[in-house]
Motif scaffolding. Structure first.
Motif, PDB file in Angstrom:
ATOM      1  N   LEU A   1      33.821 -20.773 -24.364  1.00 35.20           N
ATOM      2  CA  LEU A   1      34.546 -21.458 -25.432  1.00 35.20           C
ATOM      3  C   LEU A   1      35.341 -20.466 -26.272  1.00 35.20           C
ATOM      4  O   LEU A   1      36.468 -20.758 -26.698  1.00 35.20           O
ATOM      5  CB  LEU A   1      33.565 -22.237 -26.320  1.00 35.20           C
ATOM      6  N   ALA A   2      34.757 -19.284 -26.499  1.00 36.55           N
ATOM      7  CA  ALA A   2      35.464 -18.260 -27.267  1.00 36.55           C
ATOM      8  C   ALA A   2      36.750 -17.831 -26.560  1.00 36.55           C
ATOM      9  O   ALA A   2      37.785 -17.597 -27.204  1.00 36.55           O
ATOM     10  CB  ALA A   2      34.552 -17.055 -27.500  1.00 36.55           C
ATOM     11  N   VAL A   3      36.703 -17.714 -25.244  1.00 33.21           N
ATOM     12  CA  VAL A   3      37.895 -17.369 -24.470  1.00 33.21           C
ATOM     13  C   VAL A   3      38.968 -18.439 -24.651  1.00 33.21           C
ATOM     14  O   VAL A   3      40.142 -18.124 -24.912  1.00 33.21           O
ATOM     15  CB  VAL A   3      37.541 -17.201 -22.983  1.00 33.21           C
ATOM     16  N   SER A   4      38.582 -19.692 -24.520  1.00 32.58           N
ATOM     17  CA  SER A   4      39.549 -20.786 -24.654  1.00 32.58           C
ATOM     18  C   SER A   4      40.145 -20.831 -26.058  1.00 32.58           C
ATOM     19  O   SER A   4      41.359 -21.028 -26.229  1.00 32.58           O
ATOM     20  CB  SER A   4      38.880 -22.122 -24.320  1.00 32.58           C
ATOM     21  N   VAL A   5      39.298 -20.656 -27.076  1.00 38.51           N
ATOM     22  CA  VAL A   5      39.782 -20.695 -28.461  1.00 38.51           C
ATOM     23  C   VAL A   5      40.736 -19.533 -28.729  1.00 38.51           C
ATOM     24  O   VAL A   5      41.775 -19.692 -29.378  1.00 38.51           O
ATOM     25  CB  VAL A   5      38.600 -20.672 -29.448  1.00 38.51           C
ATOM     26  N   ALA A   6      40.388 -18.346 -28.220  1.00 37.87           N
ATOM     27  CA  ALA A   6      41.260 -17.182 -28.410  1.00 37.87           C
ATOM     28  C   ALA A   6      42.627 -17.423 -27.787  1.00 37.87           C
ATOM     29  O   ALA A   6      43.662 -17.077 -28.375  1.00 37.87           O
ATOM     30  CB  ALA A   6      40.605 -15.939 -27.812  1.00 37.87           C
ATOM     31  N   LEU A   7      42.649 -18.012 -26.593  1.00 39.11           N
ATOM     32  CA  LEU A   7      43.920 -18.324 -25.948  1.00 39.11           C
ATOM     33  C   LEU A   7      44.709 -19.362 -26.740  1.00 39.11           C
ATOM     34  O   LEU A   7      45.941 -19.324 -26.790  1.00 39.11           O
ATOM     35  CB  LEU A   7      43.685 -18.847 -24.534  1.00 39.11           C
ATOM     36  N   LEU A   8      44.000 -20.262 -27.376  1.00 43.64           N
ATOM     37  CA  LEU A   8      44.654 -21.343 -28.109  1.00 43.64           C
ATOM     38  C   LEU A   8      45.250 -20.865 -29.427  1.00 43.64           C
ATOM     39  O   LEU A   8      46.378 -21.232 -29.786  1.00 43.64           O
ATOM     40  CB  LEU A   8      43.651 -22.470 -28.365  1.00 43.64           C
ATOM     41  N   VAL A   9      44.511 -20.010 -30.152  1.00 45.57           N
ATOM     42  CA  VAL A   9      44.935 -19.662 -31.512  1.00 45.57           C
ATOM     43  C   VAL A   9      45.574 -18.285 -31.628  1.00 45.57           C
ATOM     44  O   VAL A   9      46.327 -18.030 -32.581  1.00 45.57           O
ATOM     45  CB  VAL A   9      43.740 -19.768 -32.488  1.00 45.57           C
TER      46      VAL A   9
ATOM     47  N   GLU B   1      47.684 -13.123 -28.029  1.00 45.58           N
ATOM     48  CA  GLU B   1      48.374 -11.842 -27.991  1.00 45.58           C
ATOM     49  C   GLU B   1      48.171 -11.212 -26.618  1.00 45.58           C
ATOM     50  O   GLU B   1      47.324 -11.652 -25.828  1.00 45.58           O
ATOM     51  CB  GLU B   1      47.837 -10.937 -29.101  1.00 45.58           C
ATOM     52  N   TRP B   2      48.948 -10.177 -26.303  1.00 49.98           N
ATOM     53  CA  TRP B   2      48.936  -9.625 -24.950  1.00 49.98           C
ATOM     54  C   TRP B   2      47.555  -9.149 -24.529  1.00 49.98           C
ATOM     55  O   TRP B   2      47.169  -9.319 -23.355  1.00 49.98           O
ATOM     56  CB  TRP B   2      49.967  -8.504 -24.816  1.00 49.98           C
ATOM     57  N   TYR B   3      46.791  -8.571 -25.455  1.00 50.34           N
ATOM     58  CA  TYR B   3      45.465  -8.083 -25.067  1.00 50.34           C
ATOM     59  C   TYR B   3      44.485  -9.227 -24.813  1.00 50.34           C
ATOM     60  O   TYR B   3      43.560  -9.093 -24.001  1.00 50.34           O
ATOM     61  CB  TYR B   3      44.911  -7.105 -26.111  1.00 50.34           C
ATOM     62  N   VAL B   4      44.680 -10.356 -25.473  1.00 50.37           N
ATOM     63  CA  VAL B   4      43.860 -11.537 -25.185  1.00 50.37           C
ATOM     64  C   VAL B   4      44.212 -12.086 -23.805  1.00 50.37           C
ATOM     65  O   VAL B   4      43.329 -12.430 -23.004  1.00 50.37           O
ATOM     66  CB  VAL B   4      44.059 -12.618 -26.265  1.00 50.37           C
ATOM     67  N   ILE B   5      45.510 -12.169 -23.527  1.00 44.32           N
ATOM     68  CA  ILE B   5      45.969 -12.638 -22.220  1.00 44.32           C
ATOM     69  C   ILE B   5      45.450 -11.732 -21.115  1.00 44.32           C
ATOM     70  O   ILE B   5      44.946 -12.200 -20.083  1.00 44.32           O
ATOM     71  CB  ILE B   5      47.510 -12.683 -22.191  1.00 44.32           C
ATOM     72  N   ASP B   6      45.545 -10.421 -21.305  1.00 45.37           N
ATOM     73  CA  ASP B   6      45.133  -9.478 -20.260  1.00 45.37           C
ATOM     74  C   ASP B   6      43.621  -9.498 -20.054  1.00 45.37           C
ATOM     75  O   ASP B   6      43.135  -9.475 -18.918  1.00 45.37           O
ATOM     76  CB  ASP B   6      45.591  -8.062 -20.615  1.00 45.37           C
ATOM     77  N   ALA B   7      42.848  -9.521 -21.148  1.00 44.17           N
ATOM     78  CA  ALA B   7      41.392  -9.555 -21.019  1.00 44.17           C
ATOM     79  C   ALA B   7      40.948 -10.829 -20.309  1.00 44.17           C
ATOM     80  O   ALA B   7      40.075 -10.802 -19.428  1.00 44.17           O
ATOM     81  CB  ALA B   7      40.737  -9.455 -22.395  1.00 44.17           C
ATOM     82  N   THR B   8      41.570 -11.950 -20.682  1.00 41.32           N
ATOM     83  CA  THR B   8      41.246 -13.209 -20.010  1.00 41.32           C
ATOM     84  C   THR B   8      41.635 -13.147 -18.541  1.00 41.32           C
ATOM     85  O   THR B   8      40.896 -13.627 -17.668  1.00 41.32           O
ATOM     86  CB  THR B   8      41.983 -14.374 -20.695  1.00 41.32           C
ATOM     87  N   GLY B   9      42.800 -12.552 -18.256  1.00 42.56           N
ATOM     88  CA  GLY B   9      43.246 -12.431 -16.868  1.00 42.56           C
ATOM     89  C   GLY B   9      42.267 -11.639 -16.019  1.00 42.56           C
ATOM     90  O   GLY B   9      42.006 -11.995 -14.864  1.00 42.56           O
ATOM     91  N   VAL B  10      41.713 -10.562 -16.569  1.00 45.61           N
ATOM     92  CA  VAL B  10      40.723  -9.773 -15.824  1.00 45.61           C
ATOM     93  C   VAL B  10      39.490 -10.612 -15.535  1.00 45.61           C
ATOM     94  O   VAL B  10      38.955 -10.610 -14.409  1.00 45.61           O
ATOM     95  CB  VAL B  10      40.353  -8.502 -16.608  1.00 45.61           C
ATOM     96  N   ILE B  11      39.012 -11.344 -16.540  1.00 44.14           N
ATOM     97  CA  ILE B  11      37.789 -12.147 -16.369  1.00 44.14           C
ATOM     98  C   ILE B  11      37.994 -13.255 -15.342  1.00 44.14           C
ATOM     99  O   ILE B  11      37.222 -13.386 -14.385  1.00 44.14           O
ATOM    100  CB  ILE B  11      37.357 -12.748 -17.718  1.00 44.14           C
ATOM    101  N   ILE B  12      39.045 -14.054 -15.535  1.00 44.28           N
ATOM    102  CA  ILE B  12      39.229 -15.193 -14.627  1.00 44.28           C
ATOM    103  C   ILE B  12      39.756 -14.726 -13.271  1.00 44.28           C
ATOM    104  O   ILE B  12      39.495 -15.373 -12.253  1.00 44.28           O
ATOM    105  CB  ILE B  12      40.146 -16.265 -15.236  1.00 44.28           C
ATOM    106  N   GLY B  13      40.487 -13.610 -13.245  1.00 48.09           N
ATOM    107  CA  GLY B  13      40.946 -13.072 -11.971  1.00 48.09           C
ATOM    108  C   GLY B  13      39.785 -12.618 -11.111  1.00 48.09           C
ATOM    109  O   GLY B  13      39.715 -12.922  -9.913  1.00 48.09           O
ATOM    110  N   ALA B  14      38.850 -11.888 -11.720  1.00 46.66           N
ATOM    111  CA  ALA B  14      37.665 -11.450 -10.987  1.00 46.66           C
ATOM    112  C   ALA B  14      36.825 -12.644 -10.555  1.00 46.66           C
ATOM    113  O   ALA B  14      36.303 -12.691  -9.435  1.00 46.66           O
ATOM    114  CB  ALA B  14      36.838 -10.502 -11.860  1.00 46.66           C
TER     115      ALA B  14
END
Length: 346
Positions: free
Chosen positions: A117-125, A128-141
């Motif tokens: 939920l924290a990932v989704s909320v961070a993406l929503l609100v 920023e590029w570091y949020v996008i990249d960190a999420t990309g690493v998690i969901i990419g893996a």
């Protein structure tokens, strides 16, 4: 000297994110298998690859339709929800289940749900590029790990081969992947890795001008992946004026690399680690010689791709990346003692 440092920094960050996706997927292979997250009943069935490619085509068409109808909020909402779901898959096997609660007889990992939920909320609100990249690493893996244990060796090779061909056609031929990218770049969703070229770069501020341009034109590599790929204007100029002068790469504020470019070759790495009959190289992570050489092949393809992109043009990523992953895998499989028939999963 400063320009060279910026370029080297961008290349280093890109390579680091690709490595994190690949190593993360390898670390998730065995936990996913133990958790029963294999997505198909028969991973060795090559028709699984055809079904997946069909799903990619349908999703791509749906995304193009959403963009044409100007209801991009549907796409943004769908990607954020999907990111939360994939994050939950990852967190559910890496976070302790000490705070699990029982719902209808099944244990639910509260920590994993909270983190997703924290990932989704961070993406929503605050995307920023570091949020996008960190999420990309998690969901990419996570995505690569799930598909890696669900696609046997032959289906994985077929999948990567077909998607590499489709990627080349969609970028160099029909160019519809570029059209798709131009519609999603301003949505601030994890379909790309954002690689800043300057410390002051802000992805939130990019694309807010009235003319829709970013703070600086960006290059991307395009791939298909889970239909979560991006490619910006390949020339960094007005699409209606292809003759316009192409900006120098050092004048750009960021590079954008499609998330699918990292995910799809990693499927081959994870599949090799899970299905190839070779001795493990280390304990605690699914890594054997075929998986290692597939990883190295991906990195070789990535470096060639970045070299081409830094010349100032966008390129289809999967032909080089998937080709490197498959070629590297075959070299490692044969070196580990497998016959070519065994290496191909026949």
């Amino acid at each position: 000297m400063e320009d060279r440092t910026r370029l080297l920094g961008a290349v280093g960050l890109t390579v680091a994110m690709f490595l994190l996706v690949q190593l993360g997927a390898l670390a998730l292979v065995e936990p996913f298998q133990r958790a029963g997250y294999q997505q198909v009943e028969n991973p060795s069935d090559p028709t699984n690859s055809l079904l997946y490619v069909g799903a990619v085509l349908v999703l791509t068409a749906a995304m193009l339709a959403i963009i044409k109808l100007d209801v991009q909020w549907l796409l943004r909402g769908g990607i954020i929800l999907t990111s939360g779901l994939l994050s939950w898959y990852v967190f559910s096997v890496v976070m302790p289940a000490g705070l699990a609660v029982t719902v209808d007889g099944a244990a639910v990992n509260v920590l994993a749900i909270g983190a997703a939920l924290a990932v989704s909320v961070a993406l929503l609100v605050h995307p920023e590029w570091y949020v996008i990249d960190a999420t990309g690493v998690i969901i990419g893996a996570g995505a690569a790990g799930l598909f890696g244990i669900s696609f046997g060796l032959l289906p994985a090779i077929l999948l990567l081969g077909v998607l590499a061909i489709y990627d080349a056609i969609s970028v160099y031929g029909t160019e519809h992947m570029l059209t798709l990218a131009s519609g999603v770049m301003d949505l601030k969703i994890p379909v790309v890795f954002v690689v800043p070229m300057t410390l002051s770069y802000s992805y939130l501020d990019a694309g807010d001008d009235s003319d829709g341009d970013d703070d600086g034109p960006a290059d991307t590599e395009s791939s298909v992946g889970d239909a979560e790929d991006a490619a910006a204007n390949p020339d960094g100029a007005d699409a209606d004026h292809p003759e316009a002068e192409r900006p120098d790469i050092t004048d750009r504020d960021a590079l954008f690399i499609g998330l699918g470019d990292a995910v799809m070759p990693t499927v081959m790495v994870a599949s090799a680690a899970f299905f190839a009959d070779a001795e493990p190289l280390v304990s605690g992570i699914a890594l054997n010689l075929p998986a290692l050489t597939s990883l190295l092949g991906t990195m070789a393809g990535l470096l060639v791709l970045l070299w081409m992109v830094l010349k100032g043009r966008a390129h289809a990523g999967l032909p080089l990346l998937n080709g490197g992953a498959i070629g590297g895998y075959l070299i490692g499989a044969l070196a580990s003692g497998l016959t070519l028939t065994q290496a191909l999963g026949l």
